[in-house]
Design a protein around this motif. Structure first.
Motif, PDB file in Angstrom:
ATOM      1  N   LEU A  44       0.822  -1.216   0.000  1.00  0.00           N
ATOM      2  CA  LEU A  44       0.000   0.000   0.000  1.00  0.00           C
ATOM      3  C   LEU A  44       0.853   1.262   0.000  1.00  0.00           C
ATOM      4  O   LEU A  44       0.574   2.211  -0.742  1.00  0.00           O
ATOM      5  CB  LEU A  44      -0.944  -0.007   1.202  1.00  0.00           C
ATOM      6  N   ILE A  45       1.894   1.288   0.797  1.00  0.00           N
ATOM      7  CA  ILE A  45       2.760   2.475   0.873  1.00  0.00           C
ATOM      8  C   ILE A  45       3.466   2.719  -0.459  1.00  0.00           C
ATOM      9  O   ILE A  45       3.483   3.834  -0.968  1.00  0.00           O
ATOM     10  CB  ILE A  45       3.781   2.329   2.021  1.00  0.00           C
ATOM     11  N   PHE A  46       4.072   1.676  -1.016  1.00  0.00           N
ATOM     12  CA  PHE A  46       4.804   1.871  -2.265  1.00  0.00           C
ATOM     13  C   PHE A  46       3.866   2.140  -3.441  1.00  0.00           C
ATOM     14  O   PHE A  46       4.235   2.851  -4.377  1.00  0.00           O
ATOM     15  CB  PHE A  46       5.728   0.684  -2.537  1.00  0.00           C
ATOM     16  N   ALA A  47       2.650   1.611  -3.407  1.00  0.00           N
ATOM     17  CA  ALA A  47       1.665   1.955  -4.438  1.00  0.00           C
ATOM     18  C   ALA A  47       1.285   3.423  -4.327  1.00  0.00           C
ATOM     19  O   ALA A  47       1.159   4.123  -5.343  1.00  0.00           O
ATOM     20  CB  ALA A  47       0.429   1.077  -4.306  1.00  0.00           C
ATOM     21  N   PHE A  48       1.123   3.909  -3.113  1.00  0.00           N
ATOM     22  CA  PHE A  48       0.794   5.317  -2.889  1.00  0.00           C
ATOM     23  C   PHE A  48       1.933   6.221  -3.365  1.00  0.00           C
ATOM     24  O   PHE A  48       1.699   7.202  -4.082  1.00  0.00           O
ATOM     25  CB  PHE A  48       0.507   5.547  -1.401  1.00  0.00           C
ATOM     26  N   VAL A  49       3.161   5.885  -3.002  1.00  0.00           N
ATOM     27  CA  VAL A  49       4.325   6.676  -3.429  1.00  0.00           C
ATOM     28  C   VAL A  49       4.457   6.655  -4.948  1.00  0.00           C
ATOM     29  O   VAL A  49       4.685   7.695  -5.579  1.00  0.00           O
ATOM     30  CB  VAL A  49       5.613   6.151  -2.756  1.00  0.00           C
ATOM     31  N   GLY A  50       4.312   5.479  -5.548  1.00  0.00           N
ATOM     32  CA  GLY A  50       4.407   5.369  -7.005  1.00  0.00           C
ATOM     33  C   GLY A  50       3.342   6.180  -7.714  1.00  0.00           C
ATOM     34  O   GLY A  50       3.611   6.849  -8.715  1.00  0.00           O
ATOM     35  N   THR A  51       2.129   6.161  -7.188  1.00  0.00           N
ATOM     36  CA  THR A  51       1.033   6.922  -7.793  1.00  0.00           C
ATOM     37  C   THR A  51       1.269   8.420  -7.669  1.00  0.00           C
ATOM     38  O   THR A  51       1.060   9.170  -8.632  1.00  0.00           O
ATOM     39  CB  THR A  51      -0.310   6.541  -7.145  1.00  0.00           C
ATOM     40  N   LEU A  52       1.713   8.859  -6.502  1.00  0.00           N
ATOM     41  CA  LEU A  52       2.006  10.294  -6.329  1.00  0.00           C
ATOM     42  C   LEU A  52       3.093  10.761  -7.284  1.00  0.00           C
ATOM     43  O   LEU A  52       2.984  11.824  -7.896  1.00  0.00           O
ATOM     44  CB  LEU A  52       2.426  10.592  -4.890  1.00  0.00           C
ATOM     45  N   GLN A  53       4.144   9.965  -7.412  1.00  0.00           N
ATOM     46  CA  GLN A  53       5.230  10.335  -8.319  1.00  0.00           C
ATOM     47  C   GLN A  53       4.775  10.297  -9.776  1.00  0.00           C
ATOM     48  O   GLN A  53       5.208  11.123 -10.581  1.00  0.00           O
ATOM     49  CB  GLN A  53       6.435   9.415  -8.106  1.00  0.00           C
ATOM     50  N   PHE A  54       3.910   9.369 -10.115  1.00  0.00           N
ATOM     51  CA  PHE A  54       3.376   9.313 -11.476  1.00  0.00           C
ATOM     52  C   PHE A  54       2.555  10.555 -11.780  1.00  0.00           C
ATOM     53  O   PHE A  54       2.634  11.114 -12.877  1.00  0.00           O
ATOM     54  CB  PHE A  54       2.536   8.044 -11.659  1.00  0.00           C
ATOM     55  N   LEU A  55       1.771  11.002 -10.805  1.00  0.00           N
ATOM     56  CA  LEU A  55       0.979  12.218 -10.995  1.00  0.00           C
ATOM     57  C   LEU A  55       1.864  13.454 -11.135  1.00  0.00           C
ATOM     58  O   LEU A  55       1.448  14.448 -11.720  1.00  0.00           O
ATOM     59  CB  LEU A  55      -0.011  12.389  -9.848  1.00  0.00           C
ATOM     60  N   ARG A  56       3.071  13.387 -10.604  1.00  0.00           N
ATOM     61  CA  ARG A  56       4.038  14.487 -10.752  1.00  0.00           C
ATOM     62  C   ARG A  56       4.811  14.401 -12.062  1.00  0.00           C
ATOM     63  O   ARG A  56       5.683  15.226 -12.332  1.00  0.00           O
ATOM     64  CB  ARG A  56       5.018  14.488  -9.582  1.00  0.00           C
ATOM     65  N   GLY A  57       4.510  13.400 -12.884  1.00  0.00           N
ATOM     66  CA  GLY A  57       5.131  13.299 -14.198  1.00  0.00           C
ATOM     67  C   GLY A  57       6.309  12.346 -14.260  1.00  0.00           C
ATOM     68  O   GLY A  57       7.048  12.332 -15.238  1.00  0.00           O
ATOM     69  N   ARG A  58       6.528  11.558 -13.234  1.00  0.00           N
ATOM     70  CA  ARG A  58       7.634  10.602 -13.234  1.00  0.00           C
ATOM     71  C   ARG A  58       7.082   9.201 -13.459  1.00  0.00           C
ATOM     72  O   ARG A  58       6.188   8.758 -12.766  1.00  0.00           O
ATOM     73  CB  ARG A  58       8.376  10.654 -11.903  1.00  0.00           C
ATOM     74  N   ASN A  59       7.662   8.504 -14.414  1.00  0.00           N
ATOM     75  CA  ASN A  59       7.187   7.162 -14.749  1.00  0.00           C
ATOM     76  C   ASN A  59       7.953   6.055 -14.038  1.00  0.00           C
ATOM     77  O   ASN A  59       7.431   4.968 -13.846  1.00  0.00           O
ATOM     78  CB  ASN A  59       7.267   6.931 -16.258  1.00  0.00           C
TER      79      ASN A  59
END
Length: 119
Positions: free
Chosen positions: A28-43
């Protein structure tokens, strides 16, 4: 098998919410971090999360293989170790993906500086 102390049924997981959170907390934590970073434009965090999820799944498949084919019946201590293995898998894949991204960014910067010097 149901009377064995190592057996953890799905109904126990549903009734013990804190234990379920403990097991799935790294995902859950890493999914949240990954999603936030994706929304910031990082793939790269999404790619790293996906690779970490595969690493965690491989670990769980190995545990299932050693526990008579039943995912609820883990080797002793398997439920305690599972989140730690997940954290290691996610941290490793995030570190690798971040490193690859940094190397590629430096390479692009050096190539653009060489092109500017030629002009």
């Amino acid at each position: 098998m149901a009377f064995d102390k190592k057996f953890l049924s799905l109904s126990e997981m549903r009734s013990n919410f804190a234990f379920a959170i403990y097991i799935y907390f790294p995902t859950l934590i890493f999914a949240f971090v990954g999603t936030l970073q994706f929304l910031r434009g990082r793939n790269w965090p999404i790619v790293a999360f996906t690779a970490g999820l595969f690493g965690t799944a491989i670990f769980h498949q190995c545990v299932v293989g050693f526990s008579y084919g039943n995912p609820g019946y883990m080797v002793p201590g398997g439920h305690i170790v599972a989140p730690l293995v997940s954290i290691v898998a996610y941290l490793f894949t995030f570190l690798i993906a971040w490193g690859i991204t940094r190397v590629l960014q430096r390479k692009r910067r050096s190539n653009s500086q060489i092109d500017e010097n030629l002009v």
